[in-house]
Write a protein that holds these residues in place. Structure first.
Motif, PDB file in Angstrom:
ATOM      1  N   SER A   1      13.060  13.673  -2.661  1.00 56.08           N
ATOM      2  CA  SER A   1      12.327  13.336  -3.883  1.00 56.08           C
ATOM      3  C   SER A   1      10.843  13.648  -3.733  1.00 56.08           C
ATOM      4  N   PHE A   2      10.143  13.694  -4.859  1.00 57.51           N
ATOM      5  CA  PHE A   2       8.745  14.137  -4.896  1.00 57.51           C
ATOM      6  C   PHE A   2       8.624  15.554  -4.322  1.00 57.51           C
ATOM      7  N   GLN A   3       9.551  16.402  -4.753  1.00 55.20           N
ATOM      8  CA  GLN A   3       9.538  17.819  -4.348  1.00 55.20           C
ATOM      9  C   GLN A   3       9.570  18.020  -2.842  1.00 55.20           C
ATOM     10  N   GLY A   4      10.277  17.124  -2.193  1.00 51.23           N
ATOM     11  CA  GLY A   4      10.481  17.299  -0.756  1.00 51.23           C
ATOM     12  C   GLY A   4       9.298  16.890   0.095  1.00 51.23           C
ATOM     13  N   ARG A   5       8.392  16.125  -0.472  1.00 50.24           N
ATOM     14  CA  ARG A   5       7.193  15.760   0.305  1.00 50.24           C
ATOM     15  C   ARG A   5       7.472  14.603   1.262  1.00 50.24           C
ATOM     16  N   LEU A   6       6.686  14.609   2.321  1.00 49.46           N
ATOM     17  CA  LEU A   6       6.848  13.608   3.375  1.00 49.46           C
ATOM     18  C   LEU A   6       6.259  12.262   2.937  1.00 49.46           C
ATOM     19  N   ARG A   7       6.982  11.179   3.234  1.00 47.75           N
ATOM     20  CA  ARG A   7       6.455   9.835   3.010  1.00 47.75           C
ATOM     21  C   ARG A   7       6.143   9.177   4.339  1.00 47.75           C
ATOM     22  N   ALA A   8       5.258   8.207   4.285  1.00 44.52           N
ATOM     23  CA  ALA A   8       5.030   7.361   5.453  1.00 44.52           C
ATOM     24  C   ALA A   8       5.408   5.935   5.083  1.00 44.52           C
ATOM     25  N   GLN A   9       5.910   5.217   6.042  1.00 46.28           N
ATOM     26  CA  GLN A   9       6.269   3.816   5.825  1.00 46.28           C
ATOM     27  C   GLN A   9       5.701   2.992   6.969  1.00 46.28           C
ATOM     28  N   ILE A  10       5.229   1.827   6.628  1.00 44.96           N
ATOM     29  CA  ILE A  10       4.650   0.939   7.645  1.00 44.96           C
ATOM     30  C   ILE A  10       5.480  -0.333   7.716  1.00 44.96           C
ATOM     31  N   GLU A  11       5.853  -0.710   8.934  1.00 46.23           N
ATOM     32  CA  GLU A  11       6.666  -1.910   9.162  1.00 46.23           C
ATOM     33  C   GLU A  11       5.980  -2.757  10.229  1.00 46.23           C
ATOM     34  N   SER A  12       6.350  -4.019  10.266  1.00 45.61           N
ATOM     35  CA  SER A  12       6.029  -4.898  11.403  1.00 45.61           C
ATOM     36  C   SER A  12       4.543  -4.915  11.754  1.00 45.61           C
ATOM     37  N   VAL A  13       3.749  -5.231  10.761  1.00 44.37           N
ATOM     38  CA  VAL A  13       2.291  -5.304  10.946  1.00 44.37           C
ATOM     39  C   VAL A  13       1.924  -6.700  11.457  1.00 44.37           C
ATOM     40  N   ARG A  14       1.207  -6.752  12.553  1.00 49.27           N
ATOM     41  CA  ARG A  14       0.745  -8.044  13.072  1.00 49.27           C
ATOM     42  C   ARG A  14      -0.625  -7.893  13.724  1.00 49.27           C
ATOM     43  N   VAL A  15      -1.450  -8.937  13.553  1.00 48.58           N
ATOM     44  CA  VAL A  15      -2.669  -9.075  14.346  1.00 48.58           C
ATOM     45  C   VAL A  15      -2.554 -10.407  15.075  1.00 48.58           C
ATOM     46  N   ASP A  16      -2.895 -10.409  16.324  1.00 50.56           N
ATOM     47  CA  ASP A  16      -2.895 -11.624  17.143  1.00 50.56           C
ATOM     48  C   ASP A  16      -3.638 -12.731  16.398  1.00 50.56           C
ATOM     49  N   LYS A  17      -3.027 -13.907  16.339  1.00 50.82           N
ATOM     50  CA  LYS A  17      -3.615 -15.004  15.548  1.00 50.82           C
ATOM     51  C   LYS A  17      -5.054 -15.322  15.943  1.00 50.82           C
ATOM     52  N   ARG A  18      -5.361 -15.182  17.223  1.00 46.13           N
ATOM     53  CA  ARG A  18      -6.725 -15.483  17.685  1.00 46.13           C
ATOM     54  C   ARG A  18      -7.764 -14.501  17.127  1.00 46.13           C
ATOM     55  N   PHE A  19      -7.275 -13.367  16.616  1.00 47.83           N
ATOM     56  CA  PHE A  19      -8.206 -12.335  16.145  1.00 47.83           C
ATOM     57  C   PHE A  19      -8.067 -12.054  14.649  1.00 47.83           C
ATOM     58  N   GLN A  20      -7.378 -12.951  13.947  1.00 46.86           N
ATOM     59  CA  GLN A  20      -7.197 -12.708  12.513  1.00 46.86           C
ATOM     60  C   GLN A  20      -8.480 -13.005  11.727  1.00 46.86           C
ATOM     61  N   SER A  21      -8.508 -12.490  10.491  1.00 48.48           N
ATOM     62  CA  SER A  21      -9.649 -12.694   9.567  1.00 48.48           C
ATOM     63  C   SER A  21     -10.957 -12.144  10.131  1.00 48.48           C
ATOM     64  N   GLN A  22     -10.842 -11.110  10.936  1.00 48.44           N
ATOM     65  CA  GLN A  22     -12.045 -10.460  11.472  1.00 48.44           C
ATOM     66  C   GLN A  22     -12.090  -8.983  11.097  1.00 48.44           C
ATOM     67  N   GLY A  23     -11.205  -8.591  10.174  1.00 50.51           N
ATOM     68  CA  GLY A  23     -11.220  -7.201   9.721  1.00 50.51           C
ATOM     69  C   GLY A  23     -10.414  -6.252  10.592  1.00 50.51           C
ATOM     70  N   ILE A  24      -9.733  -6.778  11.596  1.00 50.33           N
ATOM     71  CA  ILE A  24      -9.009  -5.891  12.520  1.00 50.33           C
ATOM     72  C   ILE A  24      -7.774  -5.281  11.848  1.00 50.33           C
TER      73      ILE A  24
END
Lengths: 155, 155
Positions: free
Chosen positions: B80-103
């Protein structure tokens, strides 16, 4: 519907025009596909990539020698869920002339069985929020709409 | 946050315990992961599959030699989309000690750039409906929640 002999199989190179015709014959698909003769080369190169990757199965439903349905089954190795395999389904279409006859449902059931055989513990898909009939269709097959599907174009 | 030198790179075998720790350290993840020493073998076999498939990139964020973030980037060839490549992102995590810092945001931006470099025209992900903060996070990065994400366990 009365039971008809529908054959589910991997798509071949020669099926590509039928597949693209079905992808394009749809409100959303018509804006993004190019069903032309000959088909744009980009479709064929995508087909080659899919066909050469054992994690991808482009499936067609065939009735009396004619391709009347398609979907793209992808197996995703994943760390989460203790490293278990997931299956994902994309680009589901049934030819408009054959809709509402249970063919999509049969095709999905066949695919879910196939995914289980290959060891997937879950099957996932996303469907546009506007496709309300599709939501009900997938719910009847046992899917639960637990997630929000988000996309971003890469410019 | 003040700019710190975060390194984004492909995950190595030795990073797996840190990755599983972050996957497990989460309301939903704690129900489905097993962060043990040694890790269950299934995590290592999944890692091998991911590591040997050029369509998969398991990414980590490293700060001062410590792994503090992860995500799984998948490239999906598609008709689909004329055979163009898609990207998919799974399992996103930031260590709790470093959250809310823009990482997380930096990690996502790095990944979207990477996906574009490899020719993907769109990047997609799903996030549980209960993760309302995540929805806002992805919206700020340019994602639109146009889809319903549906799953079915294969029994």
């Amino acid at each position: 519907m009365t039971q008809r002999d529908i054959l589910f199989r991997l798509a071949m190179h020669a099926d590509l025009p039928s597949i693209v015709r079905m992808l394009a014959d749809d409100d959303l698909g018509s804006q993004r596909e190019r069903y032309e003769n000959p088909l744009p080369e980009s479709y064929y190169s995508a087909f080659e990539k899919i066909n050469n990757d054992s994690n991808h199965e482009l499936i067609v439903a065939e009735l009396d020698g004619e391709v009347i349905g398609t979907l793209h089954l992808v197996f995703l190795p994943s760390i989460s869920f203790q490293g278990r395999l997931r299956a994902q389904i994309e680009s589901v279409r049934v030819d408009k002339r054959f809709q509402s006859q249970g063919i999509g449902s049969e095709m999905m059931k066949w695919t879910m069985k196939r995914a289980k055989q290959r060891g997937a513990h879950v099957v996932q898909l996303t469907t546009h929020k506007s496709r309300v009939d599709a939501h009900r269709f997938y719910e009847r097959l046992g899917f639960k709409g637990t997630h929000l599907g988000m996309k971003s174009r890469l410019k």
